[in-house]
Design a protein around this motif. Structure first.
Motif, PDB file in Angstrom:
ATOM      1  N   GLU A 129       0.774  -1.423   0.370  1.00 21.54           N
ATOM      2  CA  GLU A 129      -0.126   0.074   0.203  1.00 21.54           C
ATOM      3  C   GLU A 129       0.671   0.891   0.107  1.00 21.54           C
ATOM      4  O   GLU A 129       1.184   0.875   0.815  1.00 21.54           O
ATOM      5  CB  GLU A 129      -0.844   0.159   1.610  1.00 21.54           C
ATOM      6  CG  GLU A 129      -2.016  -1.594   1.573  1.00 21.54           C
ATOM      7  CD  GLU A 129      -2.449  -1.193   2.896  1.00 21.54           C
ATOM      8  OE1 GLU A 129      -3.425  -1.833   2.966  1.00 21.54           O
ATOM      9  OE2 GLU A 129      -1.928  -1.252   3.551  1.00 21.54           O
ATOM     10  N   TYR A 131       0.282   4.745   0.472  1.00 21.84           N
ATOM     11  CA  TYR A 131      -0.597   4.644   1.451  1.00 21.84           C
ATOM     12  C   TYR A 131      -0.145   5.039   3.063  1.00 21.84           C
ATOM     13  O   TYR A 131      -1.260   5.297   4.208  1.00 21.84           O
ATOM     14  CB  TYR A 131      -2.001   5.660   1.581  1.00 21.84           C
ATOM     15  CG  TYR A 131      -2.883   3.788   1.203  1.00 21.84           C
ATOM     16  CD1 TYR A 131      -3.309   2.974   2.027  1.00 21.84           C
ATOM     17  CD2 TYR A 131      -2.783   3.415  -0.130  1.00 21.84           C
ATOM     18  CE1 TYR A 131      -4.439   2.193   2.076  1.00 21.84           C
ATOM     19  CE2 TYR A 131      -3.993   2.119   0.086  1.00 21.84           C
ATOM     20  CZ  TYR A 131      -4.517   1.498   1.127  1.00 21.84           C
ATOM     21  OH  TYR A 131      -4.903   0.301   0.874  1.00 21.84           O
ATOM     22  N   ASN A 132       0.275   3.363   3.670  1.00 20.24           N
ATOM     23  CA  ASN A 132       1.121   2.906   4.616  1.00 20.24           C
ATOM     24  C   ASN A 132       1.947   3.001   4.532  1.00 20.24           C
ATOM     25  O   ASN A 132       2.606   2.300   4.059  1.00 20.24           O
ATOM     26  CB  ASN A 132       0.419   1.735   4.937  1.00 20.24           C
ATOM     27  CG  ASN A 132      -0.081   1.198   6.268  1.00 20.24           C
ATOM     28  OD1 ASN A 132       1.628   1.623   6.567  1.00 20.24           O
ATOM     29  ND2 ASN A 132      -0.659   0.283   6.652  1.00 20.24           N
ATOM     30  N   LYS A 438      -9.278   6.380  -5.006  1.00 18.82           N
ATOM     31  CA  LYS A 438      -9.832   6.991  -3.974  1.00 18.82           C
ATOM     32  C   LYS A 438     -11.335   7.211  -3.249  1.00 18.82           C
ATOM     33  O   LYS A 438     -12.170   6.937  -3.980  1.00 18.82           O
ATOM     34  CB  LYS A 438      -9.851   9.051  -4.570  1.00 18.82           C
ATOM     35  CG  LYS A 438     -11.172   8.799  -5.594  1.00 18.82           C
ATOM     36  CD  LYS A 438     -10.548  10.475  -6.518  1.00 18.82           C
ATOM     37  CE  LYS A 438     -11.885  10.848  -7.399  1.00 18.82           C
ATOM     38  NZ  LYS A 438     -12.340  12.646  -7.153  1.00 18.82           N
ATOM     39  N   GLY A 444      -7.771   3.114   1.497  1.00 20.22           N
ATOM     40  CA  GLY A 444      -6.947   4.118   2.467  1.00 20.22           C
ATOM     41  C   GLY A 444      -8.373   4.812   2.303  1.00 20.22           C
ATOM     42  O   GLY A 444      -7.607   5.993   2.559  1.00 20.22           O
ATOM     43  N   GLY A 445      -9.328   4.851   1.773  1.00 21.11           N
ATOM     44  CA  GLY A 445     -10.432   5.481   1.717  1.00 21.11           C
ATOM     45  C   GLY A 445     -11.939   5.120   2.217  1.00 21.11           C
ATOM     46  O   GLY A 445     -11.960   3.763   3.207  1.00 21.11           O
ATOM     47  N   ASN A 455      -4.698   6.878  -4.207  1.00 22.76           N
ATOM     48  CA  ASN A 455      -4.639   5.878  -3.382  1.00 22.76           C
ATOM     49  C   ASN A 455      -3.862   4.486  -4.430  1.00 22.76           C
ATOM     50  O   ASN A 455      -4.631   3.801  -5.490  1.00 22.76           O
ATOM     51  CB  ASN A 455      -4.696   4.844  -1.760  1.00 22.76           C
ATOM     52  CG  ASN A 455      -4.809   6.375  -1.449  1.00 22.76           C
ATOM     53  OD1 ASN A 455      -4.122   7.118  -1.012  1.00 22.76           O
ATOM     54  ND2 ASN A 455      -5.694   6.614  -0.927  1.00 22.76           N
ATOM     55  N   ARG A 457      -2.813   0.354  -4.241  1.00 25.70           N
ATOM     56  CA  ARG A 457      -2.793  -1.094  -3.618  1.00 25.70           C
ATOM     57  C   ARG A 457      -2.470  -2.571  -4.405  1.00 25.70           C
ATOM     58  O   ARG A 457      -3.051  -2.476  -5.579  1.00 25.70           O
ATOM     59  CB  ARG A 457      -4.223  -1.440  -2.256  1.00 25.70           C
ATOM     60  CG  ARG A 457      -4.122  -2.798  -2.023  1.00 25.70           C
ATOM     61  CD  ARG A 457      -5.042  -2.767  -1.201  1.00 25.70           C
ATOM     62  NE  ARG A 457      -5.317  -3.967  -0.381  1.00 25.70           N
ATOM     63  CZ  ARG A 457      -5.940  -4.774   0.581  1.00 25.70           C
ATOM     64  NH1 ARG A 457      -6.928  -3.323   1.494  1.00 25.70           N
ATOM     65  NH2 ARG A 457      -6.090  -5.168   0.860  1.00 25.70           N
TER      66      ARG A 457
END
Length: 466
Positions: A129, A131-132, A438, A444-445, A455, A457
């Motif tokens: 990910e 966003y992580n 998104k 991530g949302g 984002n 993944r």
């Protein structure tokens, strides 16, 4: 005299297995060991009967030879009263024997239940990910996904289908219903059964489903009764659901958010966070659903299907009805050769009696929030390629595109695109998915988010299905 003894012998041979069957019926259901013993006795009995019939035939042949050797007319006349009763007795014994054997076979067949097949799956997955930060710095994570057990089969014309799933963090029933085929077209189902809505069996190709899944409108299962009709040209489903699969607001469950598919579980009040446990809990109640699809076989390698779906139901807080909900969809599937194209438009709305910031939904051991109203569009394309690469027999390439718009509260749209390939290799079925999204859960949302950033993944889900 010998033939009478022979008839008595046959009767004696029959008495033991017949008594055994009667004892079994008296005691109740016949066990597997008893059935096996019965079958062995039947085989021995049939072999003994064949031997006795052969002896009778030899004795009759000897009697006929003696009869032909006699030249006296009086001997021929005298033979009639001796021979005819013996032959008739033999035929009567044979008929009785066969009748008893047939009855015994019927009893054994009735005692044997059709097997219930047990299957399931074991899955694990790799996740990366962007966003992580922690996951990204580690180069992703590899985790256990689930263990599932499936039951399916039929006993006495009553169908069973059930599936239970264990995750690291929860367990849940996916479906569990009994059914009956009224004829070759009509089937009834009772229990936790799939809600008929949209493209079936799935409105997606990827491991992540479509955005519809996250608002409870794809692969959802609730508790109720359903009637299905299938023929080469038409699909028709109508269903009534008393409540969700966990029994509604006051269902006997320790955690309402522990479930396979998303359901409305509360009303999001203004002072609550998106992921908070709802203060005002609600649940679906007394819902109706219907789906119709028209199918066309255009050629040997092409087909088309269009359909309409609808749902309507109440929202209950455990005491009173506090709102209503509906969902509508128009959907289509076109297949030609190895290509499949699907599309669906969906609209849903929750009309609640109180002011709210959205509807609380729950699944996979956590709460989330969705807009009280929205429109959803999705367009999918897939290409299936048979191959011979070691154990690999098929590659399915796909791209699923989803948009959720016209949300209440003027929230930003949700967009999700999944580019992937599914690999079949024996019992293994593996998804390789690249998700760009998104305001999308598990990327991530949240559907109630208001972000304009995308984002990414990358996900590999490896499942062994048996």
């Amino acid at each position: 005299m010998k033939k009478h003894v022979l008839a008595l012998t046959i009767g004696a041979l029959l008495s033991a297995p017949q008594a055994f069957a009667q004892d079994s019926q008296t005691q109740g259901e016949v066990t597997a060991a008893q059935v096996e013993q019965l079958l062995e006795q039947m085989q021995q009995l049939q072999q003994r009967v064949a031997e006795l019939e052969q002896q009778l035939a030899q004795q009759q042949a000897g009697a006929e030879t003696q009869q032909e050797a006699s030249e006296a007319t009086t001997a021929v006349v005298a033979a009639e009263p001796r021979t005819a009763p013996v032959v008739r007795q033999r035929d009567s014994n044979n008929r009785e024997l066969r009748a008893r054997l047939e009855r015994l076979e019927e009893e054994v067949d009735a005692a044997q239940n059709a097997p219930i097949e047990i299957g399931g799956a074991v899955r694990a997955q790799y996740v990366w990910e962007d966003y992580n930060d922690g996951n990204k710095d580690r180069g992703g994570d590899f985790d256990f996904d689930l263990l599932r057990i499936d039951f399916r089969g039929e006993i006495g014309d009553v169908i069973l289908s059930a599936q239970y799933r264990w995750f690291q963090y929860m367990e849940s029933v996916q479906h569990a219903w009994v059914g009956y085929n009224f004829d070759e077209n009509w089937q009834g189902q009772l229990g936790i059964t799939k809600v008929p809505f949209g493209v079936t069996p799935y409105n997606s190709n990827s491991y992540f489903f479509s955005t519809n899944f996250y608002v409870g409108l794809e692969d959802d299962h609730d508790a109720g009764v359903k009637l299905r009709y299938r023929d080469p040209e038409w699909d028709f489903d109508i269903a009534f659901f008393k409540n969700d699969e966990s029994g509604g607001v006051d269902g006997f469950t320790s955690a309402r958010e522990d479930r396979y598919a998303y359901d409305p579980l509360g009303v999001r009040l203004s002072d609550e966070g998106i992921y908070d446990t709802p203060t005002l809990q609600v649940a679906e109640a007394n819902s109706f659903a219907a789906r119709v699809a028209r199918k066309y076989a255009l050629s040997d390698d092409s087909s088309f299907e269009w359909g309409l779906s609808g749902q309507f139901g109440q929202m209950n807080d455990g005491v009173d009805n506090v709102g209503d909900r509906y969902a509508l969809a128009a959907h289509g599937v076109y297949s030609i050769d190895r290509w499949t194209f699907t599309g669906q438009f969906t609209q849903y709305e929750y009309d609640m009696d109180m002011a709210n910031e959205g509807i609380v939904v729950g699944a996979y051991a956590f709460y989330d929030t969705i807009p009280a109203k929205a429109d959803l569009y999705n367009f999918n394309i897939a290409y299936s390629l048979p191959v011979q690469l070691g154990p690999i027999t098929n590659l399915t390439f796909y791209n699923d595109y989803n948009v959720m718009t016209n949300k209440t509260g003027d929230l930003e749209d949700t967009v999700m695109n999944v580019l992937g390939v599914a690999v079949s290799a024996g019992g293994l079925y593996t998804y390789f998915d690249l998700v760009t999204a998104k305001n999308q859960p598990f990327a991530g949302g949240t559907l109630a988010g208001n972000s304009s950033d995308y984002n990414t993944r990358f996900n590999i889900n490896i499942g062994y299905y048996f």
